[in-house]
Design an enzyme around this catalytic site. Structure first.
Site, PDB file in Angstrom:
ATOM      1  N   GLY A  16      72.051  40.212  58.676  1.00 44.21           N
ATOM      2  CA  GLY A  16      71.129  41.013  57.943  1.00 44.21           C
ATOM      3  C   GLY A  16      71.228  42.472  57.736  1.00 44.21           C
ATOM      4  O   GLY A  16      70.515  43.183  57.886  1.00 44.21           O
ATOM      5  N   SER A 113      60.630  41.843  68.702  1.00 40.26           N
ATOM      6  CA  SER A 113      59.615  42.669  68.011  1.00 40.26           C
ATOM      7  C   SER A 113      58.408  43.007  69.177  1.00 40.26           C
ATOM      8  O   SER A 113      58.323  42.169  69.924  1.00 40.26           O
ATOM      9  CB  SER A 113      58.923  41.975  66.742  1.00 40.26           C
ATOM     10  OG  SER A 113      57.852  42.582  66.718  1.00 40.26           O
ATOM     11  N   SER A 114      57.718  44.184  69.003  1.00 41.91           N
ATOM     12  CA  SER A 114      57.008  44.391  69.881  1.00 41.91           C
ATOM     13  C   SER A 114      55.557  43.481  69.909  1.00 41.91           C
ATOM     14  O   SER A 114      54.688  43.279  70.588  1.00 41.91           O
ATOM     15  CB  SER A 114      56.434  45.805  70.025  1.00 41.91           C
ATOM     16  OG  SER A 114      55.639  45.952  68.816  1.00 41.91           O
ATOM     17  N   CYS A 115      55.422  42.720  68.866  1.00 38.30           N
ATOM     18  CA  CYS A 115      54.211  41.789  68.814  1.00 38.30           C
ATOM     19  C   CYS A 115      54.329  40.540  69.513  1.00 38.30           C
ATOM     20  O   CYS A 115      53.728  39.607  69.320  1.00 38.30           O
ATOM     21  CB  CYS A 115      53.932  41.442  67.160  1.00 38.30           C
ATOM     22  SG  CYS A 115      55.151  40.564  66.459  1.00 38.30           S
ATOM     23  N   TYR A 142      55.024  34.677  63.596  1.00 36.64           N
ATOM     24  CA  TYR A 142      56.203  35.536  63.608  1.00 36.64           C
ATOM     25  C   TYR A 142      56.519  35.697  65.059  1.00 36.64           C
ATOM     26  O   TYR A 142      57.685  35.390  65.493  1.00 36.64           O
ATOM     27  CB  TYR A 142      55.996  36.695  62.899  1.00 36.64           C
ATOM     28  CG  TYR A 142      56.889  37.649  62.892  1.00 36.64           C
ATOM     29  CD1 TYR A 142      58.341  37.588  62.407  1.00 36.64           C
ATOM     30  CD2 TYR A 142      56.716  38.910  63.943  1.00 36.64           C
ATOM     31  CE1 TYR A 142      59.257  38.826  62.493  1.00 36.64           C
ATOM     32  CE2 TYR A 142      57.855  39.720  63.929  1.00 36.64           C
ATOM     33  CZ  TYR A 142      58.909  39.585  63.469  1.00 36.64           C
ATOM     34  OH  TYR A 142      59.933  40.776  63.267  1.00 36.64           O
ATOM     35  N   LYS A 146      59.911  34.827  67.588  1.00 40.65           N
ATOM     36  CA  LYS A 146      60.733  35.975  68.230  1.00 40.65           C
ATOM     37  C   LYS A 146      60.724  35.503  69.690  1.00 40.65           C
ATOM     38  O   LYS A 146      61.472  35.725  70.049  1.00 40.65           O
ATOM     39  CB  LYS A 146      60.233  37.203  67.902  1.00 40.65           C
ATOM     40  CG  LYS A 146      60.343  37.748  66.581  1.00 40.65           C
ATOM     41  CD  LYS A 146      61.888  38.038  66.375  1.00 40.65           C
ATOM     42  CE  LYS A 146      62.131  38.412  64.822  1.00 40.65           C
ATOM     43  NZ  LYS A 146      63.839  38.608  64.663  1.00 40.65           N
ATOM     44  N   THR A 170      59.900  48.588  68.896  1.00 39.37           N
ATOM     45  CA  THR A 170      58.510  48.975  68.259  1.00 39.37           C
ATOM     46  C   THR A 170      58.456  48.956  66.875  1.00 39.37           C
ATOM     47  O   THR A 170      59.394  48.682  66.040  1.00 39.37           O
ATOM     48  CB  THR A 170      57.858  50.407  69.064  1.00 39.37           C
ATOM     49  OG1 THR A 170      56.435  50.475  68.782  1.00 39.37           O
ATOM     50  CG2 THR A 170      58.578  51.480  68.289  1.00 39.37           C
ATOM     51  N   HIS A 185      55.393  47.354  55.639  1.00 36.91           N
ATOM     52  CA  HIS A 185      54.729  47.791  56.816  1.00 36.91           C
ATOM     53  C   HIS A 185      53.906  49.106  56.420  1.00 36.91           C
ATOM     54  O   HIS A 185      53.897  49.554  55.136  1.00 36.91           O
ATOM     55  CB  HIS A 185      55.587  47.912  57.897  1.00 36.91           C
ATOM     56  CG  HIS A 185      56.134  46.906  58.676  1.00 36.91           C
ATOM     57  ND1 HIS A 185      57.256  46.063  58.408  1.00 36.91           N
ATOM     58  CD2 HIS A 185      55.467  46.067  59.500  1.00 36.91           C
ATOM     59  CE1 HIS A 185      57.558  45.071  58.946  1.00 36.91           C
ATOM     60  NE2 HIS A 185      56.272  44.976  59.664  1.00 36.91           N
TER      61      HIS A 185
HETATM   62  O1  GFB Z   1      52.564  48.106  59.566  1.00 34.97           O
HETATM   63  P1  GFB Z   1      51.426  47.240  59.742  1.00 34.97           P
HETATM   64  O2  GFB Z   1      51.528  46.167  58.548  1.00 34.97           O
HETATM   65  O3  GFB Z   1      51.649  46.055  60.677  1.00 34.97           O
HETATM   66  O4  GFB Z   1      50.270  47.664  59.936  1.00 34.97           O
HETATM   67  P2  GFB Z   1      51.200  45.861  62.310  1.00 34.97           P
HETATM   68  C1  GFB Z   1      49.714  48.684  60.918  1.00 34.97           C
HETATM   69  C2  GFB Z   1      48.252  49.048  60.736  1.00 34.97           C
HETATM   70  O5  GFB Z   1      48.204  50.095  59.370  1.00 34.97           O
HETATM   71  C3  GFB Z   1      47.184  48.018  60.314  1.00 34.97           C
HETATM   72  C4  GFB Z   1      47.243  49.641  58.639  1.00 34.97           C
HETATM   73  O6  GFB Z   1      46.264  48.342  61.260  1.00 34.97           O
HETATM   74  C5  GFB Z   1      47.044  48.087  59.001  1.00 34.97           C
HETATM   75  O7  GFB Z   1      45.638  47.665  58.727  1.00 34.97           O
HETATM   76  N1  GFB Z   1      47.417  50.080  57.199  1.00 34.97           N
HETATM   77  C6  GFB Z   1      46.772  50.808  56.687  1.00 34.97           C
HETATM   78  C7  GFB Z   1      48.201  49.307  56.630  1.00 34.97           C
HETATM   79  N2  GFB Z   1      47.103  51.242  55.384  1.00 34.97           N
HETATM   80  C8  GFB Z   1      48.196  49.996  55.132  1.00 34.97           C
HETATM   81  C9  GFB Z   1      48.977  49.647  54.016  1.00 34.97           C
HETATM   82  O8  GFB Z   1      48.826  50.224  52.848  1.00 34.97           O
HETATM   83  N3  GFB Z   1      49.751  48.749  54.198  1.00 34.97           N
HETATM   84  C10 GFB Z   1      49.914  48.266  55.514  1.00 34.97           C
HETATM   85  N4  GFB Z   1      51.015  47.168  55.790  1.00 34.97           N
HETATM   86  N5  GFB Z   1      49.223  48.268  56.541  1.00 34.97           N
HETATM   87  C11 GFB Z   1      53.091  44.040  61.888  1.00 34.97           C
HETATM   88  C12 GFB Z   1      53.287  42.537  62.283  1.00 34.97           C
HETATM   89  O9  GFB Z   1      51.929  44.243  62.538  1.00 34.97           O
HETATM   90  O10 GFB Z   1      54.005  44.884  62.703  1.00 34.97           O
HETATM   91  C13 GFB Z   1      54.693  42.270  62.364  1.00 34.97           C
HETATM   92  O11 GFB Z   1      52.611  41.936  61.333  1.00 34.97           O
HETATM   93  C14 GFB Z   1      55.467  43.155  62.927  1.00 34.97           C
HETATM   94  O12 GFB Z   1      54.680  40.758  62.864  1.00 34.97           O
HETATM   95  C15 GFB Z   1      55.200  44.529  62.714  1.00 34.97           C
HETATM   96  O13 GFB Z   1      55.406  42.958  64.557  1.00 34.97           O
HETATM   97  C16 GFB Z   1      56.353  45.514  63.460  1.00 34.97           C
HETATM   98  O14 GFB Z   1      51.569  46.779  63.111  1.00 34.97           O
HETATM   99  O15 GFB Z   1      49.589  45.739  62.118  1.00 34.97           O
END
Ligand code: GFB
Length: 317
Positions: A16, A113-115, A142, A146, A170, A185
């Site tokens: 990767g 992953s922390s999830c 996911y 993991k 994290t 993300h």
């Molecule tokens: O980074 P994110 O997509 O991942 O979202 P998670 C983190 C938070 O940011 C959530 C908010 O509460 C989203 O609703 N957020 C606000 C946004 N604006 C945005 C935006 O424009 N884009 C995105 N993407 N989020 C992931 C997991 O969860 O974390 C994966 O789905 C993995 O499996 C990763 O573990 C590290 O932290 O919620």
């Protein structure tokens, strides 16, 4: 104790290497003087193909493996492509871990992953909270993959005497991240949204959810340093958390990114988008006690990532 830190001639496979994590591990290895890196793009080697992975390992015989290849994405990508998130990750891990055992790889580092921790785990989350409660539904496929990766490492260690370690990072960010708004993300998504809004003079930027979920963020160069450190110094069967030990609400993160980008408009919350898990802070006591800590604070890391975005992607991303 591994001799990894001294073995600059060792054959090191980074699976990767074009991704956020793999590319940072390659930068760190090169900076330390590792001379025999083995790298394959996904077009050259499809890690979901067992036969291809087995013959690659037979031919290349790596001494050390960093397993940073994975199907990853933000909250929306996880909900939209659950089948790919579970299938690709299960296959990649099973193929690489099994081939590493068959070819007697000296040590393998698996990135989780922390999830993997339960949605309502007490905060900060200790390694032993694994499998103590239900997962966050938006990324359950996911997370299950993991968790299977961790269990593969542990089972092979127990039955075959391998040295396969698991590291739980994290939320990560940094250069080479995915800035596609649908699959990114939160940090790359907001960098791009604020930058585009600034360029276009848009009156507001939309941030998903309520702004109240809390997240912990680690710069990927700090994670890469931790990967090299643990390859040299960690030999336990239990996974080990890697984070900063500090988190902040998404609303505060958005305000910081707005400031770093220099955008002057408003922030509007889109509550039709999911918040995901309310909080996801890692307990980093274990890695701290080994003597490792991160060096890049969030504001500095955001500035660095925004500069990278401007150099590489702004306009054409
Ligand atoms: O980074 P994110 O997509 O991942 O979202 P998670 C983190 C938070 O940011 C959530 C908010 O509460 C989203 O609703 N957020 C606000 C946004 N604006 C945005 C935006 O424009 N884009 C995105 N993407 N989020 C992931 C997991 O969860 O974390 C994966 O789905 C993995 O499996 C990763 O573990 C590290 O932290 O919620």
């Amino acid at each position: 104790m591994s001799g990894f830190a001294q073995e600059l001639d060792a054959r090191v496979y980074v699976a990767g290497h074009r991704g956020l994590v793999g590319s940072a591990i390659v930068r760190a290895l090169k900076a330390r003087g590792y001379r025999n890196l083995i790298l394959r793009t996904s077009a050259e080697l499809d890690l979901r193909d067992s036969a291809a992975v087995a013959s690659f390992f037979e031919k290349e015989r790596p001494d050390y493996v960093f397993l940073a290849a994975a199907k990853v994405g933000g909250i929306l990508a996880n909900s939209t492509y659950p089948a790919q998130f579970i299938y690709d990750n299960l296959m990649i891990q099973a193929n690489v871990i099994h081939a590493a055992y068959r070819q007697a790889v000296r040590k393998l580092l698996f990135l989780g992953s922390s999830c993997i921790y339960p949605k309502h785990a007490p905060q900060p989350m200790k390694e032993e909270y694994l499998l103590t409660g239900p997962l966050e539904p938006t990324n359950e496929p996911y997370a299950v993959a993991k968790i299977a990766g961790i269990k593969l490492c542990q089972a092979y260690n127990r039955q075959y005497g391998t040295r396969f370690i698991s590291l739980m990072p994290t939320n990560l960010y940094g250069p080479n991240d995915n800035f596609d708004l649908e699959t990114a993300h939160v940090i790359p998504a907001l960098i791009r949204k604020f930058d585009t809004a600034k360029e276009e003079g848009a009156p507001y930027v939309t941030v998903w959810g309520t702004g109240t979920p809390r997240r912990e963020f680690l710069h990927v160069d700090d994670l890469a340093a931790a990967c090299l450190f643990l390859m040299a110094h960690y030999d336990e069967n239990e996974p080990i958390n890697v984070g900063t030990g500090e988190d902040l609400p998404i609303a505060e993160l958005a305000a910081m990114i707005k400031e770093v980008v220099g955008y002057r408009g408003e922030i509007v919350y889109d509550r039709s988008k999911p918040d995901g898990t309310p909080r996801k802070l890692l307990d980093v006591t274990r890695i701290r006690s080994l003597g490792w800590r991160p060096e890049i604070d969030l504001e500095e890391g955001l500035r660095d990532t925004y500069a990278w975005y401007r150099r590489h992607l702004a306009g054409g991303a």
